[in-house]
Design a protein around this motif. Structure first.
Motif, PDB file in Angstrom:
ATOM      1  N   THR A   1      37.411  93.027 -22.004  1.00 15.61           N
ATOM      2  CA  THR A   1      36.417  92.177 -22.663  1.00 15.61           C
ATOM      3  C   THR A   1      35.772  92.940 -23.812  1.00 15.61           C
ATOM      4  N   ARG A   2      35.184  92.201 -24.717  1.00 18.80           N
ATOM      5  CA  ARG A   2      34.539  92.805 -25.869  1.00 18.80           C
ATOM      6  C   ARG A   2      33.175  93.369 -25.469  1.00 18.80           C
TER       7      ARG A   2
ATOM      8  N   THR B   1      36.113 101.606 -24.972  1.00 14.89           N
ATOM      9  CA  THR B   1      35.887 100.165 -24.869  1.00 14.89           C
ATOM     10  C   THR B   1      36.018  99.458 -26.211  1.00 14.89           C
TER      11      THR B   1
ATOM     12  N   SER C   1      37.919  98.468 -29.890  1.00 13.79           N
ATOM     13  CA  SER C   1      39.291  98.138 -30.241  1.00 13.79           C
ATOM     14  C   SER C   1      40.031  99.399 -30.667  1.00 13.79           C
TER      15      SER C   1
END
Length: 398
Positions: free
Chosen positions: A54-55, A95, A97
């Motif tokens: 998740t972002r 976490t 990208s």
């Protein structure tokens, strides 16, 4: 990784105090080390990392930005803080990208190299330029590999969950279809047969209503008895789908009672028992009784027979039930196992497939032997070992 961070943080602080204690801003640097450690520690509670895949939210990104800012300031004052880059990289940037994490890793590496060159003393040290990029490259490769592995694992888990969901739906549909098949077989062997017999008796009573009133009344009485039995079957069917004939008797007496009921109106049915059946599971008894009912219904409606025989044979290795008649018979190969009279008639021909299904569910077989003009024999055989296994499973689930 957290333990490595605090261990390297303490070592960096100790190295700074040993080598740079005489500098005037030592107190500020020590305070900055403490703030750096507290900020890292508080982030574990105030800004927890997002779930895998998740972002990250704004709070977590703000924490990452604050930690990196303090580290850059600390790096400008104390080059030993460069040792904290690797655990910081894994705990804070994993976490983000891949593109963002690699870009930040490159920037941090350049800052470490610049710090090393700035505070270098004496001759030029090639390790100050080569070692940080090499370590950063290894760390970035490991990070990218871990992220790809995590993505594959998430995809695999999603696929497994989806497969389990599809399998559950398939099993549910199969269960519904099996239950519908079972209910249709039960209805065919009970209510449909009773209604068919009543129809035949009422039609016979209508034909002789004026010519032979006594015979017509006899047909009416027989129809009323069949209606009463059908009502009992329907109530039993609604209650637990068990044959009413087996409510207070075993299979052999139930078959004898069935033979007595089916006798009359030009058809004589006799029952023979060969051997001792012994205790049988309710499921086996119910299936064999239903097979007998279905076979006699075919005899009555299609065979044009005057005599039929029910024979229950109990051997050491199997239990067999034979239903033989002296009717017109039919070509089994041409009719595909259905009676010639039923072939091609809408709504008919369900009896033999239903009987075969019942025998197959018991692990047995059902065979049909017939020739035109020579009658028909329907034989159902159930292995006794299979019957005992069913008995054991029923007791285990009760």
């Amino acid at each position: 990784m957290h333990a490595a961070f605090f261990l390297l943080l303490g070592a960096s602080l100790a190295r700074y105090l040993i080598r740079h204690e005489s500098e005037g801003h030592t107190g500020w640097v020590v305070a900055l080390f403490v703030v750096f450690g507290l900020l890292y520690l508080l982030g574990r509670f105030l800004a927890p990392p997002p779930p895998s895949g998740t972002r990250p939210d704004a709070r977590y990104l703000a924490w990452v930005g604050a930690v990196l800012t303090v580290w850059v300031v600390l790096l400008a004052l104390a080059p030993s803080a460069a040792w904290c880059a690797m655990p910081l990289f894994f705990t804070g940037l994993h976490t983000l990208s891949t593109r963002t994490a690699v870009s930040l890793a490159a920037v941090l590496t350049l800052l470490v190299v610049a710090s090393k060159l700035r505070f270098a003393q004496g001759e030029f040290d090639p390790n100050a330029v080569i070692a940080p990029p090499a370590v950063a490259a290894v760390g970035t490769a490991v990070l990218i590999h871990l992220k790809r592995q995590a993505a594959r694992q998430r995809a695999l888990i999603d696929d497994l969950v989806r497969t389990r969901r599809d399998l559950a739906a398939t099993e549910r549909r199969a269960g519904i279809l099996a239950e519908r098949q079972r209910l249709s077989t039960e209805i065919h062997d009970t209510l449909a047969q009773g209604l068919s017999s009543q129809q035949m008796l009422l039609q016979a009573a209508e034909r002789v209503w004026h010519a032979d009133p006594d015979a017509a009344r006899g047909h009416m009485r027989d129809a009323a008895e069949i209606a009463s039995r059908s009502l009992t079957e329907a109530r039993r069917f609604v209650h637990d789908l068990a044959p009413a004939d087996l409510a207070e008797r075993t299979l052999a007496p139930a078959l004898a009672a069935l033979a007595d009921r089916e006798s009359g109106a030009g058809l004589t049915v006799v029952f023979h028992l060969d051997g001792a059946p012994g205790p049988l599971p309710e499921r086996v008894e119910a299936a064999l009784l239903r097979i007998a009912q279905g076979a006699l219904a075919n005899v009555r409606e299609h065979a044009g027979a005057t005599r039929a025989a029910l024979t229950l044979t109990c051997l050491d290795d199997q239990i067999s039930l034979d239903i033989a008649d002296d009717g017109r018979g039919f070509a089994v190969a041409e009719a595909g196992g259905a009676s010639a009279a039923a072939k091609g008639r809408p709504g008919r021909g369900h009896g033999l497939p239903a009987m075969r299904a019942r025998a197959r569910q018991l692990g047995g077989t059902l065979t049909v032997e017939s020739e035109p003009g020579e009658g028909t024999v329907v034989s159902a055989a159930v292995p006794r070992a299979r019957a005992l296994a069913l008995d054991t499973s029923e007791r285990g689930t009760s």
